[in-house]
Design a protein around this motif. Structure first.
Motif, PDB file in Angstrom:
ATOM      1  N   ARG A  24       0.842  -1.195   0.000  1.00 31.03           N
ATOM      2  CA  ARG A  24       0.000   0.000   0.000  1.00 31.03           C
ATOM      3  C   ARG A  24       0.879   1.248   0.000  1.00 31.03           C
ATOM      4  O   ARG A  24       2.062   1.213   0.351  1.00 31.03           O
ATOM      5  N   SER A  25       0.264   2.363  -0.347  1.00 33.21           N
ATOM      6  CA  SER A  25       0.916   3.661  -0.206  1.00 33.21           C
ATOM      7  C   SER A  25       0.758   4.133   1.233  1.00 33.21           C
ATOM      8  O   SER A  25      -0.029   3.576   2.003  1.00 33.21           O
ATOM      9  N   VAL A  26       1.480   5.185   1.619  1.00 37.56           N
ATOM     10  CA  VAL A  26       1.335   5.712   2.977  1.00 37.56           C
ATOM     11  C   VAL A  26      -0.070   6.264   3.200  1.00 37.56           C
ATOM     12  O   VAL A  26      -0.522   6.389   4.336  1.00 37.56           O
ATOM     13  N   GLY A  27      -0.773   6.557   2.119  1.00 38.96           N
ATOM     14  CA  GLY A  27      -2.151   7.008   2.232  1.00 38.96           C
ATOM     15  C   GLY A  27      -3.144   5.874   2.373  1.00 38.96           C
ATOM     16  O   GLY A  27      -4.347   6.113   2.528  1.00 38.96           O
ATOM     17  N   GLY A  28      -2.672   4.630   2.296  1.00 39.34           N
ATOM     18  CA  GLY A  28      -3.534   3.475   2.479  1.00 39.34           C
ATOM     19  C   GLY A  28      -4.073   2.853   1.211  1.00 39.34           C
ATOM     20  O   GLY A  28      -4.813   1.869   1.267  1.00 39.34           O
ATOM     21  N   GLN A  29      -3.722   3.401   0.037  1.00 39.03           N
ATOM     22  CA  GLN A  29      -4.238   2.853  -1.212  1.00 39.03           C
ATOM     23  C   GLN A  29      -3.438   1.628  -1.640  1.00 39.03           C
ATOM     24  O   GLN A  29      -2.195   1.652  -1.626  1.00 39.03           O
ATOM     25  N   PRO A  30      -4.108   0.538  -2.035  1.00 39.99           N
ATOM     26  CA  PRO A  30      -3.396  -0.629  -2.550  1.00 39.99           C
ATOM     27  C   PRO A  30      -2.612  -0.261  -3.814  1.00 39.99           C
ATOM     28  O   PRO A  30      -3.068   0.562  -4.621  1.00 39.99           O
ATOM     29  N   ILE A  31      -1.445  -0.859  -3.980  1.00 41.22           N
ATOM     30  CA  ILE A  31      -0.613  -0.583  -5.158  1.00 41.22           C
ATOM     31  C   ILE A  31      -0.568  -1.840  -6.012  1.00 41.22           C
ATOM     32  O   ILE A  31       0.053  -2.845  -5.647  1.00 41.22           O
ATOM     33  N   ALA A  32      -1.265  -1.791  -7.138  1.00 35.80           N
ATOM     34  CA  ALA A  32      -1.235  -2.912  -8.073  1.00 35.80           C
ATOM     35  C   ALA A  32       0.060  -2.882  -8.875  1.00 35.80           C
ATOM     36  O   ALA A  32       0.580  -1.817  -9.187  1.00 35.80           O
TER      37      ALA A  32
END
Length: 280
Positions: free
Chosen positions: A139-147
């Motif tokens: 994930r990013s530090v903002g909480g978004q999953p990183i595909a």
């Protein structure tokens, strides 16, 4: 169980030196002022040590002979990565909010085989050791999953030996690159590694013996995680309660990097670890 010859310091050192030289062919840009400042302070620190301890000519000559041996054994990558890299890594990652970094060590090899988001690492048909399911999300530090993040993974085997640095082990044994799925998830089938002694029959081992230190590293998994627009994280993951977690010769263990596996269905162990990447 597969019988594998133990690596010698010279053989392992030569492999580590060759690998490092191939990766460093391009060289790093140098700033004369930085070189002057760092080299001057390093030399001043060594001169302070000489004065503080009243170093004799016999000790000075023994030190010169030892430095020559480090080079002859090809052990500069081993020595520097064990005793100094953790400080460089701490400086490099001081401002990061995401996953804690740790040392790369001397046994990384670029270009491991690529796999999808899940699957087993390459291993021998009779590979000994407790099976381990290692999975999680990037994930990013903002909480978004990183595909599509790359999870570049390598480790020692149940005898504490690395492919390409110990004789008789298949080239890419227990090494592989995985790419996270649309939800940023990955899953790697591997095995629980063993603690191991760094090679002690060369110059680094001679220093360790002379100083009365131990030469052990705790069991660990190596991971590099990268994605476009994010900072690469290089780290190592350790095991709760494992031998030498509290007295790692490389001083590389951090509390945030300690795993606590649980029994897996069908046998073996499983553990989840999520990686959080800082923006580039």
């Amino acid at each position: 169980m597969t019988e594998v010859a133990s690596p010698t310091a010279a053989g392992s050192g030569a492999s580590a030196t060759k690998t490092f030289q191939e990766r460093a062919k391009a060289g790093a840009a140098t700033d004369r002022a930085r070189v002057n400042a760092i080299a001057s302070d390093a030399l001043a620190a060594l001169r302070d040590v000489i004065r503080k301890h009243g170093v004799t000519y016999d000790e000075y000559n023994a030190f010169k002979a030892w430095m020559i041996r480090v080079g002859a054994d090809g052990e500069w990558p081993l020595f520097l990565d064990v005793f100094l890299e953790h400080e460089v890594e701490d400086v490099a990652s001081a401002s990061r909010e995401g996953t804690a970094g740790s040392i790369e060590g001397p046994y990384y090899v670029e270009g491991a085989p690529e796999f999808g988001s899940a699957g087993p690492l390459p291993m021998r048909a009779d590979e000994p050791g407790v099976r381990l399911k290692f999975f999680g999300q990037v994930r990013s530090v903002g909480g978004q999953p990183i595909a599509g993040a790359e999870v570049d993974f390598w480790q020692a085997d149940d005898a504490g030996l690395y492919s390409q640095f110990a004789p008789g082990i298949p080239e890419w044994n227990l090494r592989g690159r995985f790419s996270t799925d649309a939800e940023g998830k990955y899953a790697i089938d591997t095995l629980h590694p063993a603690p191991y002694q760094i090679p002690t029959d060369g110059a680094t081992g001679a220093l360790i013996s002379a100083a009365g230190w131990h030469a052990w590293r705790p069991a660990h998994l190596h991971v590099k995680v990268s994605a476009p627009g994010h900072q690469l994280i290089t780290t190592q993951l350790y095991f709760n309660g494992g031998e030498h977690v509290k007295d790692d010769i490389a001083s590389a263990v951090k509390d945030a990097l300690i795993l606590d596996p649980t029994p897996a269905d069908g046998g073996g162990e499983q553990v989840r670890y999520d990686f959080v990447l800082d923006p580039a």
